[in-house]
Design a protein around this motif. Structure first.
Motif, short mmCIF file in Angstrom:
data_model
loop_
_atom_site.label_atom_id
_atom_site.label_comp_id
_atom_site.label_asym_id
_atom_site.label_seq_id
_atom_site.Cartn_x
_atom_site.Cartn_y
_atom_site.Cartn_z
N LEU A 1 0.80 -1.14 0.08
CA LEU A 1 -0.13 0.07 -0.04
C LEU A 1 0.95 1.16 -0.01
CD1 LEU A 1 -2.90 1.16 0.02
CD2 LEU A 1 -2.84 0.97 2.62
N ILE A 2 1.93 1.11 0.59
CA ILE A 2 2.98 2.40 0.76
C ILE A 2 3.30 2.98 -0.58
CG2 ILE A 2 5.04 3.16 1.70
CD1 ILE A 2 4.98 0.84 3.79
N ILE A 3 3.40 2.14 -1.41
CA ILE A 3 4.27 2.52 -2.70
C ILE A 3 2.93 3.23 -3.52
CG2 ILE A 3 3.67 0.34 -4.03
CD1 ILE A 3 7.08 1.94 -4.16
N LEU A 4 1.84 2.90 -3.32
CA LEU A 4 0.76 3.35 -4.10
C LEU A 4 0.93 4.82 -4.38
CD1 LEU A 4 -2.26 1.15 -3.61
CD2 LEU A 4 -0.77 1.18 -5.55
N PRO A 5 0.95 5.70 -3.52
CA PRO A 5 1.00 7.22 -3.68
C PRO A 5 2.07 7.50 -4.30
CG PRO A 5 0.65 6.84 -1.32
CD PRO A 5 0.94 5.40 -1.83
N ILE A 6 3.09 6.66 -4.45
CA ILE A 6 4.27 7.05 -5.26
C ILE A 6 3.97 6.61 -6.84
CG2 ILE A 6 6.94 6.83 -5.79
CD1 ILE A 6 6.91 6.37 -2.75
N LEU A 7 3.40 5.17 -6.81
CA LEU A 7 3.28 4.30 -8.01
C LEU A 7 2.18 5.24 -8.96
CD1 LEU A 7 4.43 2.05 -9.62
CD2 LEU A 7 2.50 0.72 -8.62
N ILE A 8 1.20 5.65 -8.43
CA ILE A 8 0.08 6.07 -9.38
C ILE A 8 0.41 7.38 -10.17
CG2 ILE A 8 -2.10 7.07 -9.39
CD1 ILE A 8 -2.74 5.27 -6.78
N PRO A 9 1.09 8.58 -9.39
CA PRO A 9 1.48 9.45 -10.30
C PRO A 9 2.44 9.13 -11.25
CG PRO A 9 1.56 9.96 -7.87
CD PRO A 9 1.34 8.49 -8.03
N TRP B 1 14.58 -7.17 -0.52
CA TRP B 1 16.04 -7.44 0.12
C TRP B 1 15.70 -7.12 1.57
CZ3 TRP B 1 20.94 -8.28 -1.36
CH2 TRP B 1 20.90 -8.59 -2.74
N ASP B 2 16.42 -7.85 2.77
CA ASP B 2 15.80 -7.47 3.96
C ASP B 2 16.27 -6.20 4.40
OD1 ASP B 2 14.29 -9.47 4.53
OD2 ASP B 2 15.61 -10.91 5.01
N ALA B 3 15.66 -5.79 5.73
CA ALA B 3 15.71 -4.31 5.87
C ALA B 3 17.25 -3.49 5.99
CB ALA B 3 15.23 -4.11 7.35
N PRO B 4 18.14 -3.77 6.63
CA PRO B 4 19.49 -2.96 6.59
C PRO B 4 19.92 -2.72 5.17
CG PRO B 4 19.71 -4.62 8.34
CD PRO B 4 18.56 -4.94 7.55
N PHE B 5 19.88 -4.26 4.42
CA PHE B 5 20.57 -4.41 3.05
C PHE B 5 20.00 -3.41 1.98
CE2 PHE B 5 21.37 -7.95 5.97
CZ PHE B 5 23.08 -7.62 6.09
N GLY B 6 18.65 -3.75 1.68
CA GLY B 6 18.16 -3.07 0.84
C GLY B 6 17.40 -1.80 0.94
N ILE B 7 16.57 -1.31 0.06
CA ILE B 7 15.97 -0.04 0.07
C ILE B 7 14.56 -0.25 0.95
CG2 ILE B 7 15.06 1.90 -0.79
CD1 ILE B 7 16.75 1.66 -3.12
N THR B 8 14.31 0.43 2.14
CA THR B 8 13.09 0.03 2.60
C THR B 8 12.18 1.35 2.50
OG1 THR B 8 14.42 -1.16 4.50
CG2 THR B 8 12.17 -0.54 4.89
N LEU B 9 10.89 1.33 2.25
CA LEU B 9 10.06 2.36 2.37
C LEU B 9 9.50 2.20 3.74
CD1 LEU B 9 8.31 2.69 -0.98
CD2 LEU B 9 10.33 4.06 -0.27
N VAL B 10 9.39 3.50 4.53
CA VAL B 10 8.70 3.31 5.72
C VAL B 10 7.48 4.38 5.84
CG1 VAL B 10 8.93 3.53 8.32
CG2 VAL B 10 10.80 2.89 6.95
N SER B 11 6.52 4.14 6.24
CA SER B 11 5.19 5.05 6.44
C SER B 11 4.98 5.09 7.97
CB SER B 11 4.13 4.58 5.64
OG SER B 11 3.41 5.81 5.24
N ASP B 12 5.51 6.18 8.62
CA ASP B 12 5.09 6.31 9.75
C ASP B 12 3.90 7.31 9.93
OD1 ASP B 12 6.55 8.43 9.40
OD2 ASP B 12 7.43 8.69 11.51
N MET B 13 3.40 7.75 10.93
CA MET B 13 2.12 8.68 10.94
C MET B 13 2.40 9.82 10.17
SD MET B 13 -0.77 8.46 11.24
CE MET B 13 -2.42 8.64 11.62
N LEU B 14 3.79 10.66 10.59
CA LEU B 14 4.15 11.85 9.91
C LEU B 14 4.21 11.84 8.36
CD1 LEU B 14 5.05 14.63 10.01
CD2 LEU B 14 7.44 13.50 10.55
N SER B 15 4.77 10.83 7.93
CA SER B 15 5.11 10.56 6.45
C SER B 15 3.49 10.32 5.77
CB SER B 15 5.69 9.23 6.19
OG SER B 15 7.05 9.09 6.89
N ALA B 16 2.59 9.54 6.49
CA ALA B 16 1.52 9.17 5.90
C ALA B 16 0.48 10.51 6.06
CB ALA B 16 0.75 8.15 6.62
#
Lengths: 112, 493, 141
Positions: free
Chosen positions: B4-12, B64-79
């Motif tokens: 779900l996190i990627i959608l606001p980036i992917l749609i535009p 890719w697991d967390a510290p190695f790959g790129i992680t997208l994080v959505s906390d409340m502020l980001s959302a």
């Protein structure tokens, strides 16, 4: 080796700063190019310079960190794009404003 | 794992790619981007609700697991910021339909617009410091195109300045990331925070903190680094200006907030004092500019600097009240700045000038514009029950709790002067002798007014519904105050 | 305008062009396991097209290669997004790729990877963007 790299990076930054402080737009663009080259070399140096080992965790012996190279590649692509755009913009500005001298481009005299 | 996190980036992003094919068909572009914009808002809404019920969401891209790959994080502020961005984008988009002109619309305005949203939403969402740089660049590249699109002389001149400043700050960003990487050996933001906590922020990290402040400060326009902004933001047309004013500087502010609450919270005596000092000087410098200028665009542009100062002051105090206030004010400011820029755009469309001395008596023919402007001016200054009030109240309260009395007093005083600067526009521009203007009848005022009215209504609801919104905001502030929540959510999935 | 003074260049390019393009295709596929890939392959292809532009002029090249580079960029973007967003359908994290091996009678075992499709997107975008930039500067002489 790190010392040599540090000096090279320093020289690149120095030259870039010198070029960016000049008035000609083209020199400024070359300056930004050198600045980003310096930054890329800096990443490489900061990821420790090592030779002869594989970028694999868990194998026996030392391993090389593959990440700086991935970062540099990304940064190079980005700076390639930005520099290309900057060149087009400078060319358009030169055509439109008739000068590539930053000083002469000034307008916008504030509170009128 | 939550896609779900990627959608606001992917749609535009998808929208932008598809619209490249239709660059001749203006109508298709308009409706398609409007629809995708609505879809983005819905995705962001669902995301906010999801984060509210289930806590921080993270997505390890490419498995890719967390510290190695790129992680997208959505906390409340980001959302929340992603949601606000999507709303502001939608509103600016509608405004563009009748104000941007067919020339620009045919020359890839809408695709670039969407790329900008990709960059902004991405920067808010990413949990990887280098990926943040990449999204910054996506955003900046689109902003270069938007600022120069149209190619008038002033645009060319200003965009060269803007581009140069940003190229240098991007290089600095890379340099800073290189230093940071050599110290902590990781790029994942949660992991960086963990490593810094282990080594306890020695001197080199304070240097890095200040470098980050310079990099993001250049983008967010804090005190000594805002010099480029009034000129560059002056050039583009109103909807682009509204986007820049509402979103781009806020990305810088967000990044400062994120790094200073997640990474560099160990040596607050140095880093946060510096941030506080700069924030307060920004407020003062911004207020002086806002009062001094008689150009309506410039007045609002200087008000951006004031707002950035207020938000960062709250962040620098670093207690829960001040952080809550900062987040409140950040979102409020995104909404209301967009509204004000769009209203100023309408005034310029009617009168053909941005010089306040040549404008007067607009309220006679355009009462709607006048009163909308009046309400948004009140909201900007923070008059209750409108939205600016609660944010400032909490920031000031936090300031007093953190016994930084001078700072809190400056924030309070700034509200008065901000009110004065926007009321100056209202009194001189809307009251007084009614004048006739050349382009008056050509301006599609009714259509253009829709967007600021939506924003002002949102701002009013945001202010009146504080009770309902507070749980979300305090959840965001709590995560900022406790970095361990963020770290746990990312690294222990 | 076409000048007739560069016979040597024109003749050489007719040969060299194909070598460069072939090599760029090789580099593109080599990127699967060895150094190379879409970006460098794309740059090389655009280098070849630029050589053409130097030898002939924009109009002639436009008749030789009737490609709209902006559309090309769009197609490339769609390829890249499509491959990465395909992972959403299988409910795995964004950009997760799939791979496998198949036996082909003559060539032996071939590994297939969806990353190649992504790289194809990158290749198209790079060629498209580079050529757009060069054309923008070159067009109004």
């Amino acid at each position: 080796m790190e010392i040599v790299m540090a000096i090279v990076v320093g020289i690149l930054f120095m030259t870039a700063t010198y070029l960016m402080l000049s008035k000609s737009l083209l020199r400024i663009i070359v300056g930004t190019g050198l600045l980003s080259h310096g930054a890329h070399l800096l990443i490489l140096t900061m990821g420790r310079l090592k030779r002869g080992s594989a970028p694999l965790l868990g194998e026996k012996g030392p391993y090389t960190d593959p990440l700086p190279q991935a970062l540099i590649l990304t940064a190079i692509v980005i700076s390639f794009g930005v520099t290309a755009f900057f060149l087009v913009l400078a060319y358009r500005a030169y055509k439109e404003l008739g000068t590539d001298n930053i000083e002469k481009m000034r307008g916008n005299r504030g509170n009128e | 794992m939550n896609n779900l996190i990627i959608l606001p980036i992917l749609i535009p992003f998808v929208t932008a790619a598809i619209l490249i094919f239709f660059h001749k068909k203006v109508k298709v572009q308009r409706w398609f981007s409007a629809l995708s914009s609505i879809a983005t808002i819905i995705a962001a809404l669902v995301l906010v609700q999801k984060v509210h019920t289930d806590g921080i969401q993270s997505l390890n891209i490419s498995s890719w697991d967390a510290p190695f790959g790129i992680t997208l994080v959505s906390d409340m502020l980001s959302a929340l910021l992603v949601l606000t961005t999507s709303i502001v984008a939608f509103v600016c988009l509608i405004y563009s339909f009748k104000s941007i002109g067919a020339e620009r619309e045919k020359y890839y305005y809408y695709p670039v617009f969407n790329f900008l949203i990709v960059g902004v939403n991405g920067a808010f969402t990413t949990g990887d410091i280098f990926n943040l740089f990449v999204f910054f660049e996506v955003m900046l590249m689109s902003s270069y195109v938007l600022i120069v699109l149209g190619g008038t002389k002033i645009q060319l001149r200003e965009s060269i300045k803007y581009l140069l400043v940003n190229v240098i700050s991007s290089a600095l960003f890379v340099i800073t990331v290189a230093y940071l990487y050599s110290v902590v050996g990781t790029l994942n933001m949660a992991h960086i925070s963990q490593r810094i906590a282990e080594i306890g922020q020695p001197g080199i990290l304070s240097v890095i903190a200040v470098l980050f402040l310079i990099v993001f400060g250049l983008k967010g326009a804090i005190f000594p680094l805002y010099f480029w902004m009034p000129g560059s933001y002056y050039a583009p047309p109103a909807p682009v200006l509204a986007l820049f004013g509402a979103l781009l500087t806020k990305v810088g502010v967000y990044s400062i907030t994120r790094t200073y609450t997640l990474f560099f919270y160990h040596d607050q005596g140095f880093t946060h004092e510096l941030l506080q000092l700069l924030a307060l000087v920004s407020i003062i410098a911004g207020v002086i500019g806002a009062i001094a200028y008689w150009d309506i665009k410039k007045v609002i542009i200087y008000n951006i600097i004031v707002a950035v100062g207020v938000i960062l002051y709250g962040v620098s105090v670093m207690n829960i009240d001040a952080l809550t206030g900062s987040i409140f004010y950040l979102i409020h400011d995104m909404i209301i700045k967009a509204a004000l820029f769009l209203l100023v755009g309408i005034m310029i469309a009617i009168t053909g000038t941005s010089n306040l001395k040549k404008i007067s008596g607009l309220i006679k023919r355009y009462p709607g514009v006048g009163w909308t402007f009046f309400i948004s001016a009140l909201a900007l200054a923070g008059i209750p029950p409108l939205s600016g009030f609660i944010g400032k109240l909490l920031i000031v309260q936090g300031g007093f709790e953190g016994s930084s009395y001078v700072g809190a007093a400056i924030v309070l005083m700034s509200s008065l002067l901000v009110l004065f600067s926007v009321m100056k526009i209202f009194i001189n521009g809307f009251w007084g002798v009614h004048r006739a203007y050349e382009n008056e009848d050509k301006a599609p005022v009714k259509w253009l007014l829709i967007s600021p009215v939506i924003l002002v209504i949102l701002s009013a609801l945001y202010g009146i519904g504080t009770e309902a919104i507070l749980p979300y905001i305090s959840q965001a502030a709590e995560t900022l105050a406790n970095p361990s929540m963020y770290i746990d959510a990312v690294l222990k999935e | 305008m076409r000048s007739n003074n560069n016979i040597i260049l024109e003749t050489t390019i007719k040969v060299v062009l194909f070598i460069i393009v072939l090599f760029s295709v090789y580099i593109f596929f080599a990127g699967h396991y060895y150094p190379g890939g879409g970006f460098i392959g794309g740059l090389m292809t655009s280098g070849a097209i630029v050589l053409l532009l130097i030898a002939y002029d924009i109009k002639t090249v436009a008749t030789i290669l009737p490609v709209n580079y902006r559309t090309m960029t769009g197609i490339g973007l769609l390829f890249a997004i499509g491959t990465s967003a395909g992972s959403l359908l299988f409910n795995v994290p964004f950009l997760t790729h799939a791979f496998g091996h198949i036996e082909v009678p003559v060539l032996g075992e071939i590994s297939l990877h969806t990353a190649t499709l992504f790289d194809l997107g990158v290749y198209l975008v790079v060629v498209g963007v580079t050529m757009t930039i060069i054309q923008t500067i070159g067009e109004d002489e």
